[in-house]
Motif scaffolding. Structure first.
Motif, short mmCIF file in Angstrom:
data_model
loop_
_atom_site.label_atom_id
_atom_site.label_comp_id
_atom_site.label_asym_id
_atom_site.label_seq_id
_atom_site.Cartn_x
_atom_site.Cartn_y
_atom_site.Cartn_z
N ARG A 12 0.84 -1.20 0.00
CA ARG A 12 0.00 0.00 0.00
C ARG A 12 0.87 1.25 0.00
NH1 ARG A 12 -4.27 -0.89 -2.22
NH2 ARG A 12 -2.87 -2.44 -3.09
N LYS A 52 -6.00 3.80 0.69
CA LYS A 52 -6.36 2.78 -0.30
C LYS A 52 -7.31 3.35 -1.33
CE LYS A 52 -8.35 -1.85 -0.70
NZ LYS A 52 -8.95 -3.00 0.05
N ARG A 53 -8.31 4.12 -0.86
CA ARG A 53 -9.27 4.72 -1.80
C ARG A 53 -8.59 5.75 -2.70
NH1 ARG A 53 -11.21 0.81 -0.75
NH2 ARG A 53 -13.15 0.37 0.39
N THR A 93 -5.48 5.67 -3.65
CA THR A 93 -4.71 4.90 -4.63
C THR A 93 -5.62 4.39 -5.73
OG1 THR A 93 -3.11 4.22 -2.95
CG2 THR A 93 -3.23 2.89 -4.95
N GLU A 94 -6.79 3.85 -5.32
CA GLU A 94 -7.73 3.36 -6.32
C GLU A 94 -8.21 4.49 -7.23
OE1 GLU A 94 -10.73 1.62 -3.90
OE2 GLU A 94 -9.62 -0.25 -3.56
N GLN A 95 -8.41 5.69 -6.62
CA GLN A 95 -8.83 6.83 -7.42
C GLN A 95 -7.74 7.23 -8.42
OE1 GLN A 95 -9.34 10.47 -5.24
NE2 GLN A 95 -10.45 11.49 -6.87
N GLU A 128 -5.49 5.26 -9.69
CA GLU A 128 -5.45 4.24 -10.74
C GLU A 128 -6.62 4.42 -11.70
OE1 GLU A 128 -5.44 0.71 -8.43
OE2 GLU A 128 -3.27 0.74 -8.05
#
Length: 304
Positions: A56, A221-222, A224-226, A228
């Motif tokens: 992460r 985490k959110r 990072t997902e955003q 990506e």
């Protein structure tokens, strides 16, 4: 055949890669993680690729603390020794040792946090005041709590650490030696109630910190997902723009081809008309030639 000790070598290799990854600045973490995971997957090291993908992205403060650990190993080990000595002094209630080590703690934490900020700045990322304070909080936690020290010693922090409330701050005075008495004096009921309340407050504070850490980790985490998803959106938009340009070019070519077809059609019609006229002219000429030949034949017959 796998060479002897090959798996142990691969384990060391992936540990080195993870250390490198967590020393990578947060803005470049995701792309570097994808690159390392893809390389491991291409080499057939699926478990290594899974471990790398599971990493992460750290916060800026956590990254600075990781950078400090990796870049200053000697000072970092001394810092851990200071923490072990300080925790032992509090366990044994060694007032003189607590006073001496606490004085060191204040100056060492300040020096180490400045060093982390310098390393981050040299890597191209200046720490904000809030991030700098998170680094200080992490270093205090490392001194106060053994589990926090173990986490920092991995060099792979994802979030900043928070020191326990039960550990005195650097400004607290060392505890005074307990008076000698034949038997310990019993606590008054009021003192027991205050102690229970204090313990409950500490428990609530600890749960709140844990919940905050979980929420912060989930937020990272959110994010990072955003990031990506944003990168995927940018790639999709680029492909869409390219396809739209290709369609426009094709439509332009089609329009030109249709105009060329219309010109060719007009030329074909004109050629057919000219061909028809030529055919009629040939027919008339053939008829005239036949008639002339017939006339000449008759004249010759009369002469005979």
């Amino acid at each position: 055949m796998r060479r002897k000790g090959g798996r142990e070598s691969e384990v060391r290799d992936v540990e080195i890669l993870l250390d490198e990854l967590y020393a990578t600045a947060p803005p470049h973490f995701v792309s570097r993680r994808a690159e390392l995971a893809a390389r491991a997957r291409t080499d057939g090291r699926t478990e290594d690729a899974r471990r790398i993908r599971a990493a992460r992205r750290p916060t800026l403060a956590a990254w600075a603390a990781n950078l400090l650990w990796h870049s200053q190993p000697t000072e970092s080990r001394r810092f851990l020794e200071l923490g072990r000595g300080l925790r032992e002094a509090y366990r044994t209630l060694d007032a003189a040792e607590i006073k001496e080590l606490s004085d060191q703690r204040t100056s060492v934490v300040a020096a180490m946090s400045r060093q982390a900020a310098t390393l981050a700045r040299e890597a191209g990322h200046r720490l904000s005041d809030a991030a700098q304070q998170d680094v200080v909080s992490t270093l205090r936690a490392v001194l106060a709590d053994e589990s926090a020290a173990d986490l920092w010693a991995t060099g792979r922090l994802e979030v900043a650490l928070t020191p326990p409330t039960a550990f005195p701050s650097g400004e607290d005075a060392a505890p005074a030696p307990a008076p000698v008495s034949a038997a310990p004096a019993p606590k008054a009921p009021k003192d027991e109630l205050a102690e229970r309340r204090r313990q409950k407050r500490e428990q609530r504070a600890e749960k709140a910190r844990e919940a905050a850490d979980v929420a912060h980790h989930l937020l990272q985490k959110r994010r990072t997902e955003q990031q990506e998803a944003d990168a995927s959106l940018q790639r999709a938009r680029a492909r869409h723009d390219l396809a739209r340009q290709q369609v426009a070019d094709a439509e332009q070519e089609l329009s030109g081809a249709r105009e060329e077809l219309r010109r060719a059609e007009r030329e074909r019609q004109a050629a057919e008309e000219r061909g028809g006229a030529a055919t009629d002219a040939v027919t008339a000429a053939e008829r005239a030639a036949q008639e002339a030949a017939e006339t000449a034949r008759k004249l010759l017959d009369e002469l005979d």
